[in-house]
Design a protein around this motif. Structure first.
Motif, short mmCIF file in Angstrom:
data_model
loop_
_atom_site.label_atom_id
_atom_site.label_comp_id
_atom_site.label_asym_id
_atom_site.label_seq_id
_atom_site.Cartn_x
_atom_site.Cartn_y
_atom_site.Cartn_z
N TYR A 1 -18.73 44.80 -15.68
CA TYR A 1 -20.04 44.18 -15.88
C TYR A 1 -19.93 42.88 -16.68
O TYR A 1 -20.74 42.59 -17.55
N ASN A 2 -18.90 42.09 -16.39
CA ASN A 2 -18.64 40.89 -17.17
C ASN A 2 -18.25 39.73 -16.27
O ASN A 2 -17.86 39.92 -15.11
N GLU A 3 -18.35 38.54 -16.82
CA GLU A 3 -18.01 37.34 -16.08
C GLU A 3 -16.58 36.92 -16.42
O GLU A 3 -16.31 36.42 -17.51
N HIS A 4 -15.66 37.12 -15.49
CA HIS A 4 -14.29 36.68 -15.65
C HIS A 4 -13.63 36.66 -14.27
O HIS A 4 -14.19 37.14 -13.29
N TYR A 5 -12.43 36.12 -14.22
CA TYR A 5 -11.76 36.00 -12.93
C TYR A 5 -11.14 37.34 -12.53
O TYR A 5 -10.83 38.19 -13.37
N CYS A 6 -10.96 37.51 -11.24
CA CYS A 6 -10.19 38.65 -10.75
C CYS A 6 -9.37 38.19 -9.55
O CYS A 6 -9.89 37.56 -8.64
N LEU A 7 -8.08 38.47 -9.60
CA LEU A 7 -7.16 38.13 -8.51
C LEU A 7 -6.60 39.43 -7.97
O LEU A 7 -5.91 40.16 -8.70
N ILE A 8 -6.88 39.72 -6.71
CA ILE A 8 -6.49 41.00 -6.13
C ILE A 8 -5.80 40.77 -4.80
O ILE A 8 -6.36 40.14 -3.91
N GLU A 9 -4.59 41.30 -4.69
CA GLU A 9 -3.90 41.21 -3.41
C GLU A 9 -4.48 42.22 -2.43
O GLU A 9 -5.08 43.22 -2.82
N ASN A 10 -4.30 41.96 -1.16
CA ASN A 10 -4.86 42.83 -0.12
C ASN A 10 -4.36 44.27 -0.26
O ASN A 10 -3.22 44.52 -0.63
N MET A 11 -5.27 45.22 0.02
CA MET A 11 -4.95 46.64 -0.05
C MET A 11 -5.06 47.23 1.36
O MET A 11 -6.08 47.83 1.72
N PRO A 12 -4.03 47.09 2.18
CA PRO A 12 -4.14 47.45 3.60
C PRO A 12 -4.25 48.95 3.86
O PRO A 12 -4.67 49.35 4.95
N ASN A 13 -3.90 49.80 2.87
CA ASN A 13 -3.93 51.24 3.06
C ASN A 13 -5.15 51.91 2.42
O ASN A 13 -5.23 53.13 2.36
N LEU A 14 -6.10 51.10 1.97
CA LEU A 14 -7.24 51.63 1.22
C LEU A 14 -8.12 52.53 2.09
O LEU A 14 -8.49 52.18 3.21
N ILE A 15 -8.44 53.70 1.54
CA ILE A 15 -9.31 54.66 2.23
C ILE A 15 -10.70 54.65 1.62
O ILE A 15 -11.70 54.64 2.34
N GLU A 16 -10.77 54.63 0.30
CA GLU A 16 -12.07 54.75 -0.37
C GLU A 16 -12.16 53.78 -1.54
O GLU A 16 -11.21 53.63 -2.31
N ALA A 17 -13.31 53.11 -1.67
CA ALA A 17 -13.55 52.19 -2.77
C ALA A 17 -14.93 52.41 -3.36
O ALA A 17 -15.90 52.66 -2.63
N ASP B 1 -18.75 36.19 -8.90
CA ASP B 1 -18.16 35.89 -7.59
C ASP B 1 -17.24 37.04 -7.20
O ASP B 1 -16.22 37.28 -7.83
N ILE B 2 -17.62 37.75 -6.15
CA ILE B 2 -16.81 38.91 -5.74
C ILE B 2 -16.08 38.65 -4.42
O ILE B 2 -15.66 39.58 -3.75
N LYS B 3 -15.94 37.38 -4.07
CA LYS B 3 -15.31 37.04 -2.80
C LYS B 3 -13.89 37.60 -2.72
O LYS B 3 -13.51 38.23 -1.73
N ASP B 4 -13.06 37.37 -3.75
CA ASP B 4 -11.68 37.86 -3.74
C ASP B 4 -11.65 39.38 -3.74
O ASP B 4 -10.81 40.00 -3.07
N LEU B 5 -12.57 39.99 -4.49
CA LEU B 5 -12.62 41.45 -4.58
C LEU B 5 -12.92 42.06 -3.22
O LEU B 5 -12.20 42.95 -2.74
N VAL B 6 -13.97 41.59 -2.56
CA VAL B 6 -14.36 42.15 -1.26
C VAL B 6 -13.30 41.84 -0.20
O VAL B 6 -12.98 42.67 0.64
N GLY B 7 -12.72 40.65 -0.27
CA GLY B 7 -11.71 40.27 0.70
C GLY B 7 -10.47 41.15 0.67
O GLY B 7 -9.76 41.26 1.67
N SER B 8 -10.23 41.82 -0.47
CA SER B 8 -9.03 42.65 -0.60
C SER B 8 -9.23 44.07 -0.10
O SER B 8 -8.27 44.83 0.02
N ILE B 9 -10.50 44.46 0.20
CA ILE B 9 -10.77 45.86 0.55
C ILE B 9 -11.33 46.00 1.97
O ILE B 9 -11.94 47.03 2.29
#
Length: 412
Positions: free
Chosen positions: A233-249, A257-265
């Motif tokens: 619940y805070n304003e800061h950066y997040c860098l997330i590599e793709n999670m190709p095996n993700l089942i549940e989020a 800005d959640i562009k990187d977050l959503v793009g990884s899941i």
């Protein structure tokens, strides 16, 4: 009692495991036969019910734990008021547990001197048998560079303190088999940087509380991840590599800005989401089958249909309020110019909780019923704070057109 006393030691120890450790220890007064049986227990759980028992517990552990006879400790649990125990005593108890090929350690320490948090003994970080580590409260993690936890698979860190920004990344680098990680940060005294780079990790839960102005951001490199939970619940950066095996989020976020977050899941199969920021158009969730959307935000209705448009194979839709969330009232929604593909081809189940009958909610339900060709069930759970009389609310939905003749409309 004589019949039970005649049973083999191994069976009596299994019987003692069925009761709390304190009760098991009390059986030592029954007879000579029972005097030392509890010392073979492979699971020990200690924690005073109240502070008046702290001194009694300290004396007991100091006297008896060094004499414990079980060659392997399956689990050792301490739940202590830290201010009542000397750090050297706790260190000694943990060290003894480690010497018994400890497989699981759970420690919760609280009410310590903020200037003197408890520091774990260094030999814990070299415990080759440890599989599960759960730490919480006033514990300071100071990981030696020579640490090695080759068997650790589960780690849970709740509101602990970190010696430096490098502490958590260093600890994780010493756990080559780690599969399950939970990190709940404090509001203060947290690292400025949160880095999780674990190739073997399959489940990750991160909690960054409100008003945590210390952390600048986080980086996640977890290519094998299957389950991901983020509450931030805070304003800061997040860098997330793709999670190709993700089942549940599970995403409960207030990031700008959640562009990187959503793009990884985007490969996720089940998604629960509440986001202050609107998702960009263009994301595609080809494998998403189960979607849960929280309706607490003003833009929730438009967020919902943006997600429906992106999820062409969706089978189940849950519309609700996440735990602890309160509706802020929805803006008028913009009816899509084209019907989302999932309504025409795949959606089979609709579940709506906390339904108030307000116009915005009613329009969403009516729209889905009108266009969901393969819908089998639509379950509506009314809110305790209805905007319209219940009978009127039900009638409005019952008479609405349904594209699926097989759809069962149910009210709870």
């Amino acid at each position: 009692m004589d019949i039970i006393s005649g049973l083999p030691d191994e069976l009596l120890v299994k019987i003692l495991l069925l009761v709390p450790t304190k009760v098991a220890v009390s059986t030592s007064i029954l007879s000579k036969r029972w005097e030392y049986l509890w010392m073979w227990l492979p699971k020990l759980d200690y924690g005073p019910r109240n502070c008046s028992e702290c001194e009694k517990l300290r004396c007991f552990l100091d006297r008896n734990l060094p004499l414990h006879r079980a060659p392997v400790l399956e689990s050792f649990r301490l739940d202590l008021c830290c201010s009542r125990f000397k750090p050297e005593c706790i260190n000694m108890w943990v060290g003894i547990a480690v010497s018994h090929c400890l497989r699981e350690l759970e420690m919760m320490l609280y009410e310590s001197d903020p200037a003197k948090p408890f520091v774990l003994p260094s030999n814990l970080y070299a415990c080759k048998s440890l599989v599960v580590l759960k730490l919480g409260g006033d514990i300071l993690l100071d990981v030696p560079t020579m640490a090695s936890l080759p068997s650790l698979k589960t780690m849970k860190l709740q509101s602990v303190r970190y010696f430096s920004d490098k502490t958590l990344p260093l600890l994780l680098s010493k756990c080559p088999l780690l599969e399950d990680l939970v990190v709940d940060l404090r509001e203060d005294d947290t690292p400025r940087y949160l880095g999780v780079s674990v190739p073997s990790l399959q489940s990750l839960s991160l909690y960054i509380p409100y008003n945590n102005h210390i952390i600048d951001g986080f980086v996640l490199v977890t290519p094998a991840l299957k389950y991901f939970k983020l509450m931030d619940y805070n304003e800061h950066y997040c860098l997330i590599e793709n999670m190709p095996n993700l089942i549940e989020a599970y995403l409960d976020v207030d990031c700008p800005d959640i562009k990187d977050l959503v793009g990884s899941i985007t490969s996720v199969k089940r998604l629960s989401i509440c986001s202050k920021d609107m998702l960009d158009e263009g994301f595609v969730f080809n494998q998403l089958e189960h979607l849960e959307v929280c309706l607490c935000m003003e833009h929730s209705s438009n967020q919902l249909f943006r997600l429906l448009k992106a999820s062409s194979n969706l089978k189940r839709l849950d519309i609700s309020l996440m735990r602890g969330h309160v509706s802020q009232g929805m803006d008028d929604w913009n009816q899509p110019t084209t019907v989302p593909e999932c309504l025409l081809s795949s959606m089979q189940s609709l579940n709506l909780s906390e339904y108030t009958g307000e116009p915005q909610e009613r329009e969403i339900v009516v729209y889905i019923l009108k266009h969901a060709v393969h819908l089998k069930t639509a379950t509506i759970k009314s809110s305790s704070e209805l905007g319209v009389p219940r009978s009127e609310m039900l009638k409005e939905l019952e008479i609405s057109y349904r594209a699926s003749a097989a759809c069962q409309l149910m009210f709870e």
